[in-house]
Motif scaffolding. Structure first.
Motif, PDB file in Angstrom:
ATOM      1  N   PHE A   1     -48.096  32.768  -9.212  1.00 36.51           N
ATOM      2  CA  PHE A   1     -48.492  33.239 -10.534  1.00 36.51           C
ATOM      3  C   PHE A   1     -49.930  32.825 -10.800  1.00 36.51           C
ATOM      4  O   PHE A   1     -50.497  31.981 -10.108  1.00 36.51           O
ATOM      5  N   GLN A   2     -50.513  33.442 -11.820  1.00 38.76           N
ATOM      6  CA  GLN A   2     -51.832  33.033 -12.277  1.00 38.76           C
ATOM      7  C   GLN A   2     -51.918  33.233 -13.777  1.00 38.76           C
ATOM      8  O   GLN A   2     -51.162  34.017 -14.353  1.00 38.76           O
ATOM      9  N   GLY A   3     -52.819  32.509 -14.409  1.00 43.36           N
ATOM     10  CA  GLY A   3     -53.017  32.635 -15.842  1.00 43.36           C
ATOM     11  C   GLY A   3     -54.274  31.924 -16.278  1.00 43.36           C
ATOM     12  O   GLY A   3     -54.839  31.112 -15.542  1.00 43.36           O
ATOM     13  N   VAL A   4     -54.719  32.235 -17.473  1.00 44.59           N
ATOM     14  CA  VAL A   4     -55.909  31.609 -18.042  1.00 44.59           C
ATOM     15  C   VAL A   4     -55.499  30.258 -18.613  1.00 44.59           C
ATOM     16  O   VAL A   4     -54.684  30.184 -19.529  1.00 44.59           O
TER      17      VAL A   4
ATOM     18  N   THR B   1     -52.376  25.854  -6.835  1.00 42.77           N
ATOM     19  CA  THR B   1     -52.963  26.205  -5.546  1.00 42.77           C
ATOM     20  C   THR B   1     -54.442  26.557  -5.633  1.00 42.77           C
ATOM     21  O   THR B   1     -55.141  26.533  -4.625  1.00 42.77           O
ATOM     22  N   ASN B   2     -54.921  26.878  -6.838  1.00 43.09           N
ATOM     23  CA  ASN B   2     -56.330  27.251  -6.976  1.00 43.09           C
ATOM     24  C   ASN B   2     -56.741  27.214  -8.446  1.00 43.09           C
ATOM     25  O   ASN B   2     -55.924  27.447  -9.333  1.00 43.09           O
ATOM     26  N   LEU B   3     -58.012  26.921  -8.673  1.00 47.39           N
ATOM     27  CA  LEU B   3     -58.642  27.007  -9.996  1.00 47.39           C
ATOM     28  C   LEU B   3     -59.950  27.751  -9.820  1.00 47.39           C
ATOM     29  O   LEU B   3     -60.744  27.414  -8.939  1.00 47.39           O
ATOM     30  N   ILE B   4     -60.177  28.747 -10.653  1.00 48.48           N
ATOM     31  CA  ILE B   4     -61.373  29.578 -10.541  1.00 48.48           C
ATOM     32  C   ILE B   4     -62.067  29.616 -11.894  1.00 48.48           C
ATOM     33  O   ILE B   4     -61.429  29.907 -12.915  1.00 48.48           O
ATOM     34  N   ARG B   5     -63.377  29.336 -11.910  1.00 50.11           N
ATOM     35  CA  ARG B   5     -64.161  29.428 -13.146  1.00 50.11           C
ATOM     36  C   ARG B   5     -64.872  30.765 -13.160  1.00 50.11           C
ATOM     37  O   ARG B   5     -65.615  31.101 -12.246  1.00 50.11           O
TER      38      ARG B   5
ATOM     39  N   GLU C   1     -60.516  18.925  -6.784  1.00 45.71           N
ATOM     40  CA  GLU C   1     -60.385  17.981  -5.670  1.00 45.71           C
ATOM     41  C   GLU C   1     -58.922  17.603  -5.443  1.00 45.71           C
ATOM     42  O   GLU C   1     -58.494  17.433  -4.306  1.00 45.71           O
ATOM     43  N   ARG C   2     -58.148  17.470  -6.507  1.00 47.47           N
ATOM     44  CA  ARG C   2     -56.716  17.183  -6.372  1.00 47.47           C
ATOM     45  C   ARG C   2     -56.002  18.339  -5.676  1.00 47.47           C
ATOM     46  O   ARG C   2     -55.084  18.122  -4.888  1.00 47.47           O
ATOM     47  N   ILE C   3     -56.418  19.564  -5.988  1.00 47.52           N
ATOM     48  CA  ILE C   3     -55.828  20.741  -5.339  1.00 47.52           C
ATOM     49  C   ILE C   3     -56.109  20.684  -3.837  1.00 47.52           C
ATOM     50  O   ILE C   3     -55.207  20.879  -3.016  1.00 47.52           O
ATOM     51  N   LYS C   4     -57.368  20.401  -3.483  1.00 52.39           N
ATOM     52  CA  LYS C   4     -57.750  20.326  -2.061  1.00 52.39           C
ATOM     53  C   LYS C   4     -56.948  19.262  -1.327  1.00 52.39           C
ATOM     54  O   LYS C   4     -56.629  19.415  -0.155  1.00 52.39           O
ATOM     55  N   ASP C   5     -56.610  18.181  -2.028  1.00 49.18           N
ATOM     56  CA  ASP C   5     -55.852  17.084  -1.423  1.00 49.18           C
ATOM     57  C   ASP C   5     -54.341  17.307  -1.466  1.00 49.18           C
ATOM     58  O   ASP C   5     -53.572  16.452  -1.036  1.00 49.18           O
TER      59      ASP C   5
ATOM     60  N   VAL D   1     -55.967  29.596 -13.439  1.00 50.32           N
ATOM     61  CA  VAL D   1     -55.179  28.748 -12.551  1.00 50.32           C
ATOM     62  C   VAL D   1     -54.223  29.642 -11.764  1.00 50.32           C
ATOM     63  O   VAL D   1     -53.705  30.627 -12.276  1.00 50.32           O
ATOM     64  N   GLU D   2     -54.046  29.292 -10.491  1.00 52.11           N
ATOM     65  CA  GLU D   2     -53.064  29.955  -9.645  1.00 52.11           C
ATOM     66  C   GLU D   2     -52.081  28.897  -9.172  1.00 52.11           C
ATOM     67  O   GLU D   2     -52.473  27.757  -8.902  1.00 52.11           O
ATOM     68  N   GLY D   3     -50.812  29.273  -9.116  1.00 55.24           N
ATOM     69  CA  GLY D   3     -49.802  28.314  -8.709  1.00 55.24           C
ATOM     70  C   GLY D   3     -48.651  28.975  -7.986  1.00 55.24           C
ATOM     71  O   GLY D   3     -48.551  30.202  -7.935  1.00 55.24           O
ATOM     72  N   GLU D   4     -47.793  28.125  -7.424  1.00 55.33           N
ATOM     73  CA  GLU D   4     -46.596  28.590  -6.729  1.00 55.33           C
ATOM     74  C   GLU D   4     -45.436  27.683  -7.120  1.00 55.33           C
ATOM     75  O   GLU D   4     -45.556  26.457  -7.065  1.00 55.33           O
ATOM     76  N   THR D   5     -44.323  28.292  -7.523  1.00 52.49           N
ATOM     77  CA  THR D   5     -43.161  27.507  -7.936  1.00 52.49           C
ATOM     78  C   THR D   5     -42.603  26.716  -6.767  1.00 52.49           C
ATOM     79  O   THR D   5     -42.723  27.114  -5.609  1.00 52.49           O
TER      80      THR D   5
END
Length: 143
Positions: free
Chosen positions: A9-12, A69-73, A39-43, A81-85
């Motif tokens: 999923f993704q959302g603002v 899984t990702n943050l995009i500005r 940085e936490r995402i990368k780790d 924000v992008e994520g996976e359950t």
């Protein structure tokens, strides 16, 4: 019936143009904290919770529902924000609601002080990006 094991999923998570909030964040504070969160995402250490009770700040791995899984500005200053359950109990609950198209939104959870006008002070520290049912928490915005 087919059940999804995991859902992306993704959302603002932050929109500087949204003025429907209890707290006001400076773009500088948001950019600082979300850049650190990348940085936490990368780790592989960025997990979020689903519809947590107000005031719940501790990240307990047993209560996490998704991995960020990702943050995009974006150019306008908003953050996506992008994520996976996850496959645990909370992840399956969130997955089911996302599959059923229940309206959700990501929110920022952190600690810090605010002034008398609810402007977040520089001591703000982001703890997690969580997800709530739409309308259960205010969207964050900046000035």
């Amino acid at each position: 019936m087919i059940e999804a094991e995991r859902v992306n999923f993704q959302g603002v998570v932050f929109d500087p143009n949204n003025r429907n909030s209890r707290y006001i964040y400076s773009q500088e504070i948001i950019d600082r904290e979300l850049s650190k969160y990348v940085e936490r995402i990368k780790d592989g250490e960025a997990f979020g919770r689903f519809n947590l009770p107000a005031g719940e700040l501790e990240i307990n791995p047993l209560n996490c529902a998704f991995e960020v899984t990702n943050l995009i500005r974006n150019k306008n200053g908003s953050w996506i924000v992008e994520g996976e359950t996850l496959k645990n109990f909370y992840g399956k609950m969130l997955c089911s609601m996302l599959v059923d198209r229940v309206r959700m939104k990501p929110t920022l959870t952190g600690t810090g002080n605010v002034d008398e006008n609810n402007v977040v002070k520089d001591d703000f520290s982001l703890i997690a990006i969580d997800i709530t049912l739409e309308g259960t928490k205010e969207t964050n915005y900046a000035v």
